[in-house]
Design a protein around this motif. Structure first.
Motif, short mmCIF file in Angstrom:
data_model
loop_
_atom_site.label_atom_id
_atom_site.label_comp_id
_atom_site.label_asym_id
_atom_site.label_seq_id
_atom_site.Cartn_x
_atom_site.Cartn_y
_atom_site.Cartn_z
N ASP A 120 -3.37 -7.34 -15.66
CA ASP A 120 -3.71 -8.14 -16.81
C ASP A 120 -5.21 -8.12 -16.80
N LEU A 121 -5.64 -7.58 -17.67
CA LEU A 121 -7.17 -7.65 -17.82
C LEU A 121 -7.90 -8.91 -18.31
N LYS A 122 -7.10 -9.84 -19.04
CA LYS A 122 -7.56 -11.10 -19.33
C LYS A 122 -7.54 -12.02 -18.46
N GLU A 123 -6.53 -12.04 -17.41
CA GLU A 123 -6.30 -12.92 -16.30
C GLU A 123 -7.15 -12.10 -14.97
N LYS A 124 -7.30 -10.79 -15.13
CA LYS A 124 -8.05 -10.18 -14.21
C LYS A 124 -7.17 -10.25 -12.76
N ARG A 151 -5.23 -5.55 -23.32
CA ARG A 151 -5.12 -6.54 -22.35
C ARG A 151 -4.79 -6.04 -21.17
N TYR A 152 -3.79 -5.10 -21.27
CA TYR A 152 -3.07 -4.45 -20.07
C TYR A 152 -3.62 -2.98 -19.65
N LEU A 153 -3.71 -2.79 -18.33
CA LEU A 153 -4.20 -1.52 -17.95
C LEU A 153 -3.04 -0.87 -16.87
N ALA A 154 -2.51 0.25 -17.26
CA ALA A 154 -1.54 0.99 -16.37
C ALA A 154 -2.50 1.98 -15.57
N VAL A 155 -2.19 2.22 -14.28
CA VAL A 155 -2.87 3.08 -13.55
C VAL A 155 -2.04 3.77 -12.78
N ALA A 156 -2.00 5.32 -12.81
CA ALA A 156 -0.98 6.07 -11.85
C ALA A 156 -2.14 6.63 -10.95
#
Length: 198
Positions: A52-56, A35-40
């Motif tokens: 939050d990929l579900k809520e985009k 559901r969640y994505l962390a990006v550095a």
């Protein structure tokens, strides 16, 4: 230079665009439920964004206040983010506001599982200096789970590769001339493959 970031839904093959105001992205990690994505990324300092990929939608973006990270992982429950730096430090951030929760030495080549539940440490710098591993540890509590039946690399030397399977069931270590597989539940050295040399 700003870049755009996109994901693709493997079921529908549709692109999900996450914006185009990113710096140089170099690392990412999904939560266990995806559901969640962390990006550095660098903009120009090291920043981390949580989606939050579900809520985009983007939930949080913060300055990591470290020089670099070589691995990040969203801890179970998606409340904390863990990061392993090139200086052998393990950092933890609160995903509510990006506040730093802790920074501690993680020992040499602290390979971390993608779900943030296990980390491998050759030495434990906060404990008895004579206590050498490698060990399987809980990265959040620093608790030792077990000692792994693998040789200790010479000082300042790291394996050619060290990583976990997606479910953290198997730890793989690549050394000169061999590839070792460890079952993290039974703590057994399940197999060793001899690498081919030409």
């Amino acid at each position: 230079t700003m870049t755009n970031l996109s994901l693709w839904d493997t079921a529908t093959r549709k692109e999900v665009r996450l914006g185009d105001d990113w710096g140089a992205m170099f690392l990412g990690a999904f939560s266990a439920d995806s559901r969640y994505l962390a990006v550095a990324f660098r903009a120009p300092e090291l920043h981390i964004a949580i989606w939050d990929l579900k809520e985009k939608r983007e939930l949080l973006r913060f300055d990591a206040k470290v020089k670099s990270v070589q691995q990040i992982a969203i801890a179970p429950g998606a409340k904390k983010l863990l990061g392993r730096t090139w200086e052998d430090e393990l950092c933890g951030w609160d995903l509510k506001d990006g506040a730093r929760l802790f920074t501690r030495r993680s020992g040499r080549f602290g390979a971390m599982s993608v779900d943030g539940t296990l980390i491998v440490q050759v030495t434990l710098p906060t404990r008895d200096k004579n206590e050498a591993g490698p060990f399987l540890c809980d990265p959040l509590t620093d608790e030792i789970k077990c000692k792994i039946a693998l040789p200790i690399p010479p000082a300042r030397q790291r394996p050619y590769g060290a990583f976990f399977s997606h479910d953290a069931r198997t730890y793989v270590q690549i050394d000169e001339g061999s590839i070792s597989l460890i079952d993290t539940r039974s703590e057994e050295h399940t197999s060793e493959l001899q690498s081919l040399r030409h």
